[in-house]
Design an enzyme around this catalytic site. Structure first.
Site, PDB file in Angstrom:
ATOM      1  N   LYS A 282      43.578  51.179  19.987  1.00  0.00           N
ATOM      2  CA  LYS A 282      42.155  51.503  20.173  1.00  0.00           C
ATOM      3  C   LYS A 282      41.900  52.896  19.608  1.00  0.00           C
ATOM      4  CE  LYS A 282      41.761  48.527  24.215  1.00  0.00           C
ATOM      5  NZ  LYS A 282      41.552  48.444  25.683  1.00  0.00           N
TER       6      LYS A 282
ATOM      7  N   ASP B  21      48.967  43.478  32.887  1.00  0.00           N
ATOM      8  CA  ASP B  21      47.590  43.822  32.544  1.00  0.00           C
ATOM      9  C   ASP B  21      46.669  43.786  33.757  1.00  0.00           C
ATOM     10  OD1 ASP B  21      45.553  44.460  30.567  1.00  0.00           O
ATOM     11  OD2 ASP B  21      44.813  42.422  30.898  1.00  0.00           O
TER      12      ASP B  21
ATOM     13  N   GLU C 219      51.552  39.802  27.068  1.00  0.00           N
ATOM     14  CA  GLU C 219      50.623  40.269  28.092  1.00  0.00           C
ATOM     15  C   GLU C 219      50.570  39.253  29.229  1.00  0.00           C
ATOM     16  OE1 GLU C 219      45.933  40.136  28.205  1.00  0.00           O
ATOM     17  OE2 GLU C 219      46.586  41.888  27.051  1.00  0.00           O
TER      18      GLU C 219
ATOM     19  N   ARG D 211      32.780  72.644   9.523  1.00  0.00           N
ATOM     20  CA  ARG D 211      32.572  71.524  10.451  1.00  0.00           C
ATOM     21  C   ARG D 211      33.661  70.461  10.301  1.00  0.00           C
ATOM     22  NH1 ARG D 211      32.371  71.046  14.862  1.00  0.00           N
ATOM     23  NH2 ARG D 211      30.891  72.771  14.746  1.00  0.00           N
TER      24      ARG D 211
ATOM     25  N   LYS E 225      48.558  38.784  23.172  1.00  0.00           N
ATOM     26  CA  LYS E 225      47.521  39.102  24.152  1.00  0.00           C
ATOM     27  C   LYS E 225      47.014  37.801  24.777  1.00  0.00           C
ATOM     28  CE  LYS E 225      45.709  42.870  24.067  1.00  0.00           C
ATOM     29  NZ  LYS E 225      45.881  44.048  24.962  1.00  0.00           N
TER      30      LYS E 225
END
Length: 278
Positions: free
Chosen positions: A134, A217, A196, A99, A166
């Site tokens: 992410k 963005d 951004e 697994r 950001k």
């Protein structure tokens, strides 16, 4: 693979400890510890293979008698029904590692396959597909490696790689002009600054202050085309935000240099591969 072995081994050992604890109540009570078996991996879908060395390493760490023969390498396109690898070892250890090996192999192949699909959708344009931060905790390097196997490029690996402003940085730092100028007075000469932007006015500010990379963005395609004209090669352009298989071609045709897609790491579908005992 260009990832240090100790990094891969640490991930595998952590996963094995999580899965096995101290006993496998099915395997240890059923199978004689001296029994050996041959087994194989078979593809159950079409896509791009990634993580085969990692999967084989799971069994190597468990069993010093493990032997394998692989028929593909990372980055190869495979078809449903393809025999990926054949191997042999102690049966109890093959079962205990199954697994963990498949989780890593299926996840990494899923990322490579998803990335490759986007790369092909953008063929003939200037745009490169990249990942984001992410990623799943502790396996970022494996995920980013998988992106490259699918034909994509890597965005920054961590917060030290680039000064990326950001929306929250900009709002907390007194706006684009002030934030970039403050950074330029403190960072070293090798560090790039990415900003951004949410509208064309912010794009103009980012150009004026000399940002190295300008992220567009969640803009419409028309806005991005206009932004590319405004920037006019003075900075790299990066499209980001909610980009899908259905929309990516249109985004690429706006003339942006980079399209970053978080979904290829944070919500990718596992690639279907099975392990079978002979």
């Amino acid at each position: 693979m260009n990832i240090p072995q100790f990094y891969i081994d640490e991930i595998i050992l952590s996963a094995l400890k999580e899965d096995i604890n101290y006993i496998d109540v099915a395997t240890d009570y059923l199978i004689d510890e001296n029994q050996r078996n041959d087994a194989y991996f078979v593809s159950k879908a079409d896509g791009v293979l990634c993580g085969l060395e990692v999967a084989m390493r799971v069994f190597e760490l468990l069993d010093d008698t493990f032997e394998c023969k692989t028929y593909f390498k990372d980055g190869d396109e495979i078809k449903k029904g393809d025999l990926i690898a054949e191997f042999s070892g102690k049966t109890v250890l093959l079962l205990k590692g199954e697994r963990t090996a498949l989780n890593l192999l299926q996840h990494m192949s899923g990322i490579a396959t998803a990335t490759n699909r986007l790369v092909k959708l953008c063929e003939g344009t200037n745009a490169q597909i990249t990942d984001t931060r992410k990623t799943l905790p502790s396996i970022r390097a494996l995920q980013k490696y998988a992106v490259t196997c699918g034909g994509g490029k890597n965005h920054r690996f961590n917060l030290s790689d680039c000064a990326m402003l950001k929306d929250n940085h900009i709002d907390a730092g007194g706006g684009i002009i002030n934030a970039v100028n403050t950074l330029k007075s403190k960072i070293g000469h090798t560090t790039k600054i990415e900003v951004e932007t949410r509208n064309l006015d912010e794009v103009r500010q980012a150009v004026e202050v000399g940002a190295d990379i300008i992220m567009l963005d969640n803009m419409t395609n028309d806005m991005m085309r206009e932004a590319v004209k405004i920037i006019d090669g003075r900075a790299k352009t990066e499209a980001s935000g909610g980009i899908t298989d259905e929309t990516i071609r249109g985004v690429a045709q706006t003339g942006v240099d980079i399209i970053s897609v978080g979904a290829i790491t944070h919500s990718v579908k596992a690639f279907d591969i099975s392990m079978k005992m002979k």
